[in-house]
Scaffold this motif. Structure first.
Motif, PDB file in Angstrom:
ATOM      1  N   TYR A 142     111.324 -13.003  82.971  1.00 25.91           N
ATOM      2  CA  TYR A 142     110.330 -11.923  83.014  1.00 25.91           C
ATOM      3  C   TYR A 142     108.961 -12.543  83.268  1.00 25.91           C
ATOM      4  N   VAL A 143     108.270 -12.037  84.292  1.00 26.55           N
ATOM      5  CA  VAL A 143     106.915 -12.498  84.604  1.00 26.55           C
ATOM      6  C   VAL A 143     106.013 -11.271  84.685  1.00 26.55           C
ATOM      7  N   GLY A 144     104.922 -11.284  83.917  1.00 32.37           N
ATOM      8  CA  GLY A 144     103.964 -10.184  83.949  1.00 32.37           C
ATOM      9  C   GLY A 144     102.691 -10.591  84.664  1.00 32.37           C
ATOM     10  N   TYR A 145     102.182  -9.699  85.488  1.00 27.51           N
ATOM     11  CA  TYR A 145     100.911  -9.908  86.188  1.00 27.51           C
ATOM     12  C   TYR A 145      99.949  -8.785  85.824  1.00 27.51           C
ATOM     13  N   THR A 146      98.692  -9.123  85.616  1.00 21.69           N
ATOM     14  CA  THR A 146      97.664  -8.108  85.451  1.00 21.69           C
ATOM     15  C   THR A 146      96.298  -8.761  85.579  1.00 21.69           C
ATOM     16  N   ALA A 147      95.336  -7.983  86.037  1.00 21.17           N
ATOM     17  CA  ALA A 147      93.956  -8.476  86.101  1.00 21.17           C
ATOM     18  C   ALA A 147      93.260  -8.331  84.758  1.00 21.17           C
ATOM     19  N   THR A 148      93.886  -7.592  83.844  1.00 23.51           N
ATOM     20  CA  THR A 148      93.277  -7.357  82.523  1.00 23.51           C
ATOM     21  C   THR A 148      94.313  -7.671  81.441  1.00 23.51           C
ATOM     22  N   TYR A 178      88.448 -10.290  96.473  1.00 22.93           N
ATOM     23  CA  TYR A 178      88.734  -9.442  95.306  1.00 22.93           C
ATOM     24  C   TYR A 178      87.547  -8.531  95.034  1.00 22.93           C
ATOM     25  N   PHE A 179      87.835  -7.270  94.761  1.00 19.11           N
ATOM     26  CA  PHE A 179      86.780  -6.272  94.551  1.00 19.11           C
ATOM     27  C   PHE A 179      87.044  -5.585  93.225  1.00 19.11           C
ATOM     28  N   GLY A 180      86.385  -6.055  92.153  1.00 20.93           N
ATOM     29  CA  GLY A 180      86.636  -5.519  90.824  1.00 20.93           C
ATOM     30  C   GLY A 180      85.401  -4.895  90.206  1.00 20.93           C
ATOM     31  N   ALA A 181      85.503  -4.631  88.904  1.00 19.20           N
ATOM     32  CA  ALA A 181      84.424  -3.922  88.197  1.00 19.20           C
ATOM     33  C   ALA A 181      83.110  -4.695  88.235  1.00 19.20           C
ATOM     34  N   GLU A 182      83.184  -6.017  88.176  1.00 17.78           N
ATOM     35  CA  GLU A 182      81.961  -6.811  88.176  1.00 17.78           C
ATOM     36  C   GLU A 182      81.200  -6.665  89.495  1.00 17.78           C
ATOM     37  N   THR A 183      81.945  -6.527  90.594  1.00 19.26           N
ATOM     38  CA  THR A 183      81.308  -6.327  91.896  1.00 19.26           C
ATOM     39  C   THR A 183      80.616  -4.976  91.946  1.00 19.26           C
ATOM     40  N   VAL A 184      81.239  -3.975  91.330  1.00 19.85           N
ATOM     41  CA  VAL A 184      80.684  -2.619  91.368  1.00 19.85           C
ATOM     42  C   VAL A 184      79.493  -2.480  90.422  1.00 19.85           C
ATOM     43  N   PHE A 185      79.664  -2.959  89.183  1.00 15.01           N
ATOM     44  CA  PHE A 185      78.667  -2.703  88.150  1.00 15.01           C
ATOM     45  C   PHE A 185      77.758  -3.887  87.856  1.00 15.01           C
TER      46      PHE A 185
END
Length: 202
Positions: A142-148, A178-185
């Motif tokens: 089992y391998v889990g991936y997430t940005a958070t 990569y385009f995440g929350a830090e880029t937006v806010f």
């Protein structure tokens, strides 16, 4: 790489929205199946989530040791879909499953997979389904991936049957596009006092 190493079945838990599941299916079709159609058999497609293929009795034919194409399933983290997949696997029988190395990839592993039930003895539905799925596959990883990943690393490691990442945790480098929350806010810089306090708190 996992296919070359002998894994035969690949199950991707593609979030719990149709759009993410479909997007993941489309990408894997392009990168795997379309590159070597004779090597891959997909049990799901861009428009259709998991349905029992060829009737419940056909599972052994897809999963048995004589079945050379690799099997790919991209399924939503949905209670009924996962129950249907489990029913199909169970129909193959323990001896077939014992000879069927399986890789389960949990996309957005912090979404629905975490036990948010009252206790380990009364887990939430999706968490229980994933644990049951892994428990029915004697040769599985089992391998889990997430940005958070914050919820995942806070799973109680003392509960052995839960999904705490006990073998490894790897922080992947952020891609240039990569385009995440830090880029937006944006993110305020820490001043010297806040930076020192943050270090002391570690």
């Amino acid at each position: 790489l996992a296919s070359d190493a002998g894994y035969m079945v690949f199950m991707v838990l593609g979030g719990f929205h149709n759009t993410l599941r479909s997007q993941t299916q489309k990408r894997l079709n392009r990168e795997l199946r379309d590159q070597a159609p004779q090597r891959w058999h997909t049990l799901t497609d861009v428009e259709t989530d998991f349905q029992i293929p060829g009737g419940i009795t056909g599972a052994a034919g897809f999963l048995g040791p004589r079945c050379t194409p690799r099997v790919l399933v991209v399924i939503k983290k949905n209670d009924k879909r996962l129950a249907r997949l489990q029913e199909w696997l169970n129909a193959a029988g323990p001896s077939v499953l014992a000879s069927c190395p399986t890789l389960v990839i949990d996309d957005e592993a912090d979404q629905a997979s975490i036990n948010v039930g009252d206790s380990a003895s009364d887990p939430s539905k999706i968490n229980a389904k994933i644990i049951a799925l892994l428990g029915s596959l004697p040769k599985s990883a089992y391998v889990g991936y997430t940005a958070t990943p914050f919820a995942n690393i806070l799973i109680n490691p003392a509960v052995e049957e839960d999904l705490y990442p006990r073998d490894f945790i790897v922080s992947l480098p952020r891609p240039n596009d990569y385009f995440g929350a830090e880029t937006v806010f944006g993110r305020d810089r820490l001043d010297a006092d806040e930076s020192d306090a943050a270090v002391e708190g570690l």
